[in-house]
Motif scaffolding. Sequence first.
Motif, short mmCIF file in Angstrom:
data_model
loop_
_atom_site.label_atom_id
_atom_site.label_comp_id
_atom_site.label_asym_id
_atom_site.label_seq_id
_atom_site.Cartn_x
_atom_site.Cartn_y
_atom_site.Cartn_z
N ARG A 46 31.98 71.57 30.07
CA ARG A 46 32.80 71.93 31.25
C ARG A 46 33.38 70.41 31.89
N ALA A 47 32.60 69.42 31.72
CA ALA A 47 32.93 68.23 32.36
C ALA A 47 34.12 67.48 31.40
N GLU A 82 24.92 67.75 34.63
CA GLU A 82 26.38 67.80 33.78
C GLU A 82 27.24 68.75 34.59
N PHE A 83 26.61 69.90 35.18
CA PHE A 83 27.59 70.96 35.70
C PHE A 83 27.89 70.20 37.06
N ARG A 84 27.07 69.45 37.96
CA ARG A 84 27.28 69.04 39.27
C ARG A 84 28.27 67.84 39.10
N GLY A 85 28.45 67.25 37.79
CA GLY A 85 29.44 65.98 37.87
C GLY A 85 28.64 64.55 37.64
N ALA A 86 27.42 64.68 37.33
CA ALA A 86 26.60 63.38 37.40
C ALA A 86 26.51 63.48 36.09
N GLY A 104 31.71 57.34 29.79
CA GLY A 104 30.97 55.81 29.70
C GLY A 104 32.01 54.95 30.61
N ALA A 105 33.38 55.17 30.35
CA ALA A 105 34.38 54.12 31.10
C ALA A 105 34.23 54.24 32.62
N ALA A 106 34.19 55.60 33.00
CA ALA A 106 34.05 55.92 34.35
C ALA A 106 32.71 55.34 34.80
N ALA A 107 31.64 55.34 34.41
CA ALA A 107 30.34 54.77 34.81
C ALA A 107 30.65 53.39 35.01
N ARG A 108 31.18 52.66 33.78
CA ARG A 108 31.23 51.16 34.01
C ARG A 108 32.33 51.01 35.33
N ALA A 109 33.42 51.68 35.68
CA ALA A 109 34.23 51.49 36.57
C ALA A 109 33.52 51.55 37.87
N GLY A 110 32.49 52.41 38.02
CA GLY A 110 31.69 52.43 39.29
C GLY A 110 30.52 51.82 39.52
N THR A 111 30.30 51.03 38.61
CA THR A 111 29.10 50.28 38.42
C THR A 111 29.46 48.57 38.67
N ALA A 121 11.69 72.65 29.00
CA ALA A 121 12.47 73.43 29.85
C ALA A 121 12.85 72.51 31.18
N ALA A 122 12.04 71.89 31.74
CA ALA A 122 12.34 71.24 32.89
C ALA A 122 13.38 70.01 32.77
N THR A 123 13.14 69.57 31.75
CA THR A 123 14.08 68.39 31.50
C THR A 123 15.38 68.55 31.08
N LEU A 124 15.58 69.82 30.28
CA LEU A 124 16.79 70.21 29.80
C LEU A 124 17.36 70.80 31.01
N ALA A 125 16.68 71.53 31.83
CA ALA A 125 17.34 72.05 33.07
C ALA A 125 17.80 71.06 33.84
N VAL A 126 17.48 70.06 34.10
CA VAL A 126 17.73 69.02 35.09
C VAL A 126 19.08 68.18 34.64
N LEU A 127 18.94 67.86 33.08
CA LEU A 127 20.04 67.38 32.56
C LEU A 127 21.36 68.36 32.57
N ALA A 128 21.10 69.57 32.41
CA ALA A 128 22.42 70.89 32.39
C ALA A 128 22.70 70.68 33.95
N ILE A 129 22.22 70.78 34.73
CA ILE A 129 22.37 70.82 36.25
C ILE A 129 23.22 69.55 36.50
#
Length: 270
Positions: A245-246, A33-37, A45-52, A23-31
Amino acid sequence: MWPPLPFLYAASPLVAALTAACAATLAVLAISEFRGANLAYSKFGAAARAGTSGGAPRLPSRAGMFLIYAPALAAALASFAVPGAVEGPRAQVLAAAVAVHFLKRVLEVLFVHRYSGSMPLGTSLLISSCYLFNAVAMIYVQHLSYNLQEPAVDLLYPGLVVFAVGLAGNFYHHLLLSRLRSGGGGGAGGDKGYKIPRGGLFGLVVCPHYLFEIVGFVGLAMVSQTVYGLTVAVGSAAYLAGRSRATRKWYVSKFEQFPARVKVLVPYVW
Protein backbone atom coordinates in the motif's frame (compact mmCIF):
# COMPACT_ATOMS: atom_id res chain seq x y z
CA MET A 1 -13.22 -37.43 20.26
CA TRP A 2 -12.16 -34.30 18.42
CA PRO A 3 -10.52 -34.81 14.99
CA PRO A 4 -6.88 -33.78 14.59
CA LEU A 5 -6.42 -30.06 14.02
CA PRO A 6 -5.25 -28.98 10.53
CA PHE A 7 -2.34 -27.15 12.17
CA LEU A 8 -0.26 -28.65 14.96
CA TYR A 9 0.15 -26.92 18.30
CA ALA A 10 2.49 -28.22 20.97
CA ALA A 11 0.81 -27.13 24.19
CA SER A 12 3.73 -25.61 26.07
CA PRO A 13 4.42 -22.15 27.55
CA LEU A 14 7.44 -21.80 25.27
CA VAL A 15 5.44 -22.37 22.07
CA ALA A 16 2.74 -19.99 23.32
CA ALA A 17 5.37 -17.33 24.08
CA LEU A 18 7.10 -17.73 20.71
CA THR A 19 3.80 -17.55 18.85
CA ALA A 20 2.65 -14.49 20.79
CA ALA A 21 5.99 -12.73 20.22
CA CYS A 22 5.84 -13.45 16.50
CA ALA A 23 2.25 -12.24 16.20
CA ALA A 24 2.92 -9.07 18.19
CA THR A 25 6.08 -8.16 16.27
CA LEU A 26 4.55 -8.65 12.84
CA ALA A 27 1.39 -6.81 13.91
CA VAL A 28 3.42 -3.79 15.01
CA LEU A 29 5.40 -3.78 11.76
CA ALA A 30 2.24 -4.12 9.67
CA ILE A 31 0.43 -1.32 11.51
CA SER A 32 3.49 0.91 11.14
CA GLU A 33 3.55 0.35 7.37
CA PHE A 34 -0.18 1.09 7.03
CA ARG A 35 0.26 4.26 9.08
CA GLY A 36 3.15 5.46 6.89
CA ALA A 37 6.02 4.79 9.30
CA ASN A 38 7.87 2.74 6.69
CA LEU A 39 11.04 0.85 7.39
CA ALA A 40 13.88 2.73 5.69
CA TYR A 41 14.98 0.44 2.89
CA SER A 42 14.27 0.13 -0.82
CA LYS A 43 12.59 3.24 -2.26
CA PHE A 44 11.70 4.45 1.25
CA GLY A 45 15.36 4.73 2.22
CA ALA A 46 15.81 8.02 0.36
CA ALA A 47 12.89 9.59 2.22
CA ALA A 48 14.41 8.47 5.52
CA ARG A 49 17.76 10.00 4.58
CA ALA A 50 16.10 13.28 3.63
CA GLY A 51 14.32 13.48 6.98
CA THR A 52 17.26 12.48 9.15
CA SER A 53 19.72 14.99 10.51
CA GLY A 54 21.52 12.81 13.02
CA GLY A 55 24.61 10.71 12.50
CA ALA A 56 23.06 7.26 12.89
CA PRO A 57 25.35 4.58 11.42
CA ARG A 58 24.50 3.45 7.91
CA LEU A 59 25.55 0.64 5.62
CA PRO A 60 25.79 0.46 1.83
CA SER A 61 22.41 -0.84 0.69
CA ARG A 62 23.80 -4.13 -0.62
CA ALA A 63 25.63 -4.82 2.64
CA GLY A 64 22.53 -3.87 4.64
CA MET A 65 20.31 -6.24 2.66
CA PHE A 66 22.88 -9.02 2.96
CA LEU A 67 22.87 -8.55 6.72
CA ILE A 68 19.09 -8.89 6.69
CA TYR A 69 19.05 -12.38 5.14
CA ALA A 70 22.40 -14.05 5.87
CA PRO A 71 21.91 -14.87 9.59
CA ALA A 72 18.58 -16.64 8.94
CA LEU A 73 20.19 -18.65 6.14
CA ALA A 74 23.08 -19.63 8.44
CA ALA A 75 20.65 -20.68 11.18
CA ALA A 76 18.54 -22.82 8.82
CA LEU A 77 21.64 -24.59 7.50
CA ALA A 78 23.04 -25.03 11.01
CA SER A 79 19.86 -26.81 12.13
CA PHE A 80 20.93 -29.85 10.10
CA ALA A 81 24.12 -30.07 12.17
CA VAL A 82 22.28 -30.03 15.52
CA PRO A 83 21.50 -33.61 16.64
CA GLY A 84 17.74 -34.22 16.70
CA ALA A 85 16.82 -30.71 15.56
CA VAL A 86 15.15 -31.85 12.34
CA GLU A 87 13.47 -35.17 13.09
CA GLY A 88 11.18 -36.67 10.49
CA PRO A 89 10.39 -35.73 6.87
CA ARG A 90 8.23 -32.71 7.71
CA ALA A 91 10.93 -31.05 9.83
CA GLN A 92 13.63 -31.87 7.28
CA VAL A 93 11.62 -30.46 4.38
CA LEU A 94 10.71 -27.35 6.38
CA ALA A 95 14.31 -26.62 7.37
CA ALA A 96 15.45 -27.17 3.78
CA ALA A 97 12.68 -24.88 2.46
CA VAL A 98 13.59 -22.14 4.94
CA ALA A 99 17.24 -22.45 3.88
CA VAL A 100 16.31 -22.29 0.19
CA HIS A 101 14.13 -19.23 0.80
CA PHE A 102 16.95 -17.28 2.42
CA LEU A 103 19.62 -18.63 0.07
CA LYS A 104 17.58 -17.26 -2.82
CA ARG A 105 17.36 -13.87 -1.11
CA VAL A 106 21.12 -13.77 -0.43
CA LEU A 107 21.90 -14.67 -4.04
CA GLU A 108 19.49 -11.99 -5.26
CA VAL A 109 21.19 -9.42 -3.03
CA LEU A 110 24.58 -10.37 -4.46
CA PHE A 111 23.74 -10.88 -8.13
CA VAL A 112 20.28 -9.57 -9.08
CA HIS A 113 19.23 -6.42 -7.24
CA ARG A 114 20.68 -3.02 -8.08
CA TYR A 115 21.23 -0.56 -5.28
CA SER A 116 22.01 3.07 -4.69
CA GLY A 117 22.75 4.90 -1.47
CA SER A 118 22.69 3.40 1.99
CA MET A 119 20.34 2.16 4.68
CA PRO A 120 20.35 2.58 8.46
CA LEU A 121 22.22 -0.10 10.36
CA GLY A 122 19.33 -0.16 12.85
CA THR A 123 16.84 -1.05 10.11
CA SER A 124 19.07 -3.88 8.89
CA LEU A 125 19.47 -5.26 12.40
CA LEU A 126 15.74 -5.02 13.14
CA ILE A 127 14.63 -6.90 10.03
CA SER A 128 17.51 -9.36 10.33
CA SER A 129 16.52 -10.14 13.91
CA CYS A 130 12.90 -10.77 12.87
CA TYR A 131 13.92 -13.13 10.07
CA LEU A 132 16.44 -14.93 12.28
CA PHE A 133 13.90 -15.30 15.08
CA ASN A 134 11.21 -16.67 12.76
CA ALA A 135 13.57 -19.06 10.97
CA VAL A 136 14.87 -20.53 14.24
CA ALA A 137 11.44 -20.58 15.88
CA MET A 138 9.71 -22.28 12.93
CA ILE A 139 12.28 -25.07 12.94
CA TYR A 140 12.31 -25.39 16.73
CA VAL A 141 8.50 -25.43 17.03
CA GLN A 142 8.48 -28.13 14.36
CA HIS A 143 10.90 -30.10 16.52
CA LEU A 144 8.61 -29.72 19.53
CA SER A 145 5.65 -30.90 17.43
CA TYR A 146 7.35 -34.09 16.24
CA ASN A 147 5.42 -36.48 18.50
CA LEU A 148 2.01 -34.89 18.00
CA GLN A 149 -0.69 -36.70 16.06
CA GLU A 150 -0.43 -35.84 12.38
CA PRO A 151 -3.27 -33.76 10.87
CA ALA A 152 -6.00 -35.69 9.03
CA VAL A 153 -5.06 -33.88 5.80
CA ASP A 154 -1.34 -33.85 5.00
CA LEU A 155 -0.38 -30.56 3.34
CA LEU A 156 3.35 -31.26 3.15
CA TYR A 157 3.68 -31.93 -0.57
CA PRO A 158 0.96 -29.49 -1.72
CA GLY A 159 2.76 -26.96 0.45
CA LEU A 160 6.01 -27.64 -1.40
CA VAL A 161 4.27 -26.90 -4.69
CA VAL A 162 2.82 -23.65 -3.33
CA PHE A 163 6.22 -22.71 -1.90
CA ALA A 164 7.92 -23.34 -5.26
CA VAL A 165 5.34 -21.21 -7.09
CA GLY A 166 5.90 -18.38 -4.61
CA LEU A 167 9.67 -18.67 -4.93
CA ALA A 168 9.60 -18.66 -8.75
CA GLY A 169 7.11 -15.79 -9.02
CA ASN A 170 9.00 -13.69 -6.51
CA PHE A 171 12.30 -14.23 -8.32
CA TYR A 172 10.81 -13.45 -11.73
CA HIS A 173 9.39 -10.13 -10.60
CA HIS A 174 12.59 -9.24 -8.74
CA LEU A 175 14.40 -9.83 -12.04
CA LEU A 176 12.00 -7.50 -13.84
CA LEU A 177 12.55 -4.82 -11.18
CA SER A 178 16.33 -5.10 -11.45
CA ARG A 179 16.15 -4.47 -15.19
CA LEU A 180 14.30 -1.20 -14.63
CA ARG A 181 17.01 0.46 -12.59
CA SER A 182 19.42 2.64 -14.51
CA GLY A 183 23.07 2.76 -13.56
CA GLY A 184 22.85 6.36 -12.42
CA GLY A 185 20.08 8.65 -11.29
CA GLY A 186 17.66 10.77 -13.24
CA GLY A 187 15.16 8.17 -14.40
CA ALA A 188 11.47 8.77 -14.79
CA GLY A 189 10.10 10.24 -11.60
CA GLY A 190 13.50 11.82 -10.88
CA ASP A 191 14.36 9.50 -8.00
CA LYS A 192 17.43 7.29 -8.45
CA GLY A 193 16.28 5.97 -11.82
CA TYR A 194 12.95 4.54 -10.64
CA LYS A 195 10.43 3.81 -13.37
CA ILE A 196 6.94 2.34 -13.48
CA PRO A 197 7.48 -1.44 -13.55
CA ARG A 198 6.31 -3.39 -16.60
CA GLY A 199 5.82 -7.05 -17.42
CA GLY A 200 4.57 -10.01 -15.41
CA LEU A 201 1.81 -9.02 -13.03
CA PHE A 202 3.03 -5.44 -12.72
CA GLY A 203 0.18 -4.40 -15.00
CA LEU A 204 -2.29 -5.58 -12.35
CA VAL A 205 -0.66 -4.96 -8.97
CA VAL A 206 2.12 -2.67 -7.85
CA CYS A 207 3.99 -5.34 -5.86
CA PRO A 208 3.59 -8.79 -7.43
CA HIS A 209 6.92 -9.75 -5.86
CA TYR A 210 5.28 -9.26 -2.45
CA LEU A 211 2.22 -11.20 -3.60
CA PHE A 212 4.39 -14.17 -4.50
CA GLU A 213 6.41 -13.78 -1.30
CA ILE A 214 3.14 -14.19 0.59
CA VAL A 215 2.40 -17.29 -1.51
CA GLY A 216 5.80 -18.63 -0.47
CA PHE A 217 5.07 -18.06 3.22
CA VAL A 218 1.71 -19.81 2.80
CA GLY A 219 3.61 -22.74 1.30
CA LEU A 220 5.92 -22.84 4.32
CA ALA A 221 2.90 -22.81 6.63
CA MET A 222 1.42 -25.75 4.71
CA VAL A 223 4.71 -27.64 4.91
CA SER A 224 5.04 -27.09 8.66
CA GLN A 225 1.33 -27.36 9.51
CA THR A 226 2.01 -25.71 12.85
CA VAL A 227 0.13 -22.79 14.38
CA TYR A 228 3.45 -20.95 14.52
CA GLY A 229 4.01 -21.41 10.77
CA LEU A 230 0.48 -20.15 10.14
CA THR A 231 1.16 -17.11 12.35
CA VAL A 232 4.29 -16.29 10.34
CA ALA A 233 2.32 -16.53 7.08
CA VAL A 234 -0.58 -14.36 8.25
CA GLY A 235 1.66 -11.79 9.95
CA SER A 236 4.00 -11.57 6.96
CA ALA A 237 1.01 -11.13 4.63
CA ALA A 238 -0.25 -8.24 6.78
CA TYR A 239 3.19 -6.57 6.82
CA LEU A 240 3.67 -6.98 3.05
CA ALA A 241 0.16 -5.68 2.41
CA GLY A 242 1.06 -2.52 4.32
CA ARG A 243 4.34 -2.27 2.45
CA SER A 244 2.54 -2.69 -0.88
CA ARG A 245 0.00 0.00 0.00
CA ALA A 246 2.82 2.39 0.88
CA THR A 247 4.62 1.51 -2.36
CA ARG A 248 1.56 2.34 -4.47
CA LYS A 249 1.20 5.68 -2.69
CA TRP A 250 4.89 6.34 -3.43
CA TYR A 251 4.43 5.61 -7.14
CA VAL A 252 1.32 7.80 -7.32
CA SER A 253 3.29 10.66 -5.74
CA LYS A 254 6.18 10.26 -8.20
CA PHE A 255 4.27 9.66 -11.44
CA GLU A 256 1.40 11.95 -12.41
CA GLN A 257 -0.40 9.35 -14.52
CA PHE A 258 0.15 6.17 -12.57
CA PRO A 259 -2.41 3.64 -13.91
CA ALA A 260 -5.51 3.38 -11.74
CA ARG A 261 -5.99 -0.23 -12.85
CA VAL A 262 -2.81 -1.23 -11.01
CA LYS A 263 -4.02 -2.37 -7.59
CA VAL A 264 -2.06 -2.68 -4.35
CA LEU A 265 -1.64 -6.43 -3.98
CA VAL A 266 -4.65 -8.45 -5.17
CA PRO A 267 -5.41 -8.23 -8.92
CA TYR A 268 -8.72 -6.49 -9.74
CA VAL A 269 -9.64 -6.32 -6.04
CA TRP A 270 -7.23 -4.21 -3.92
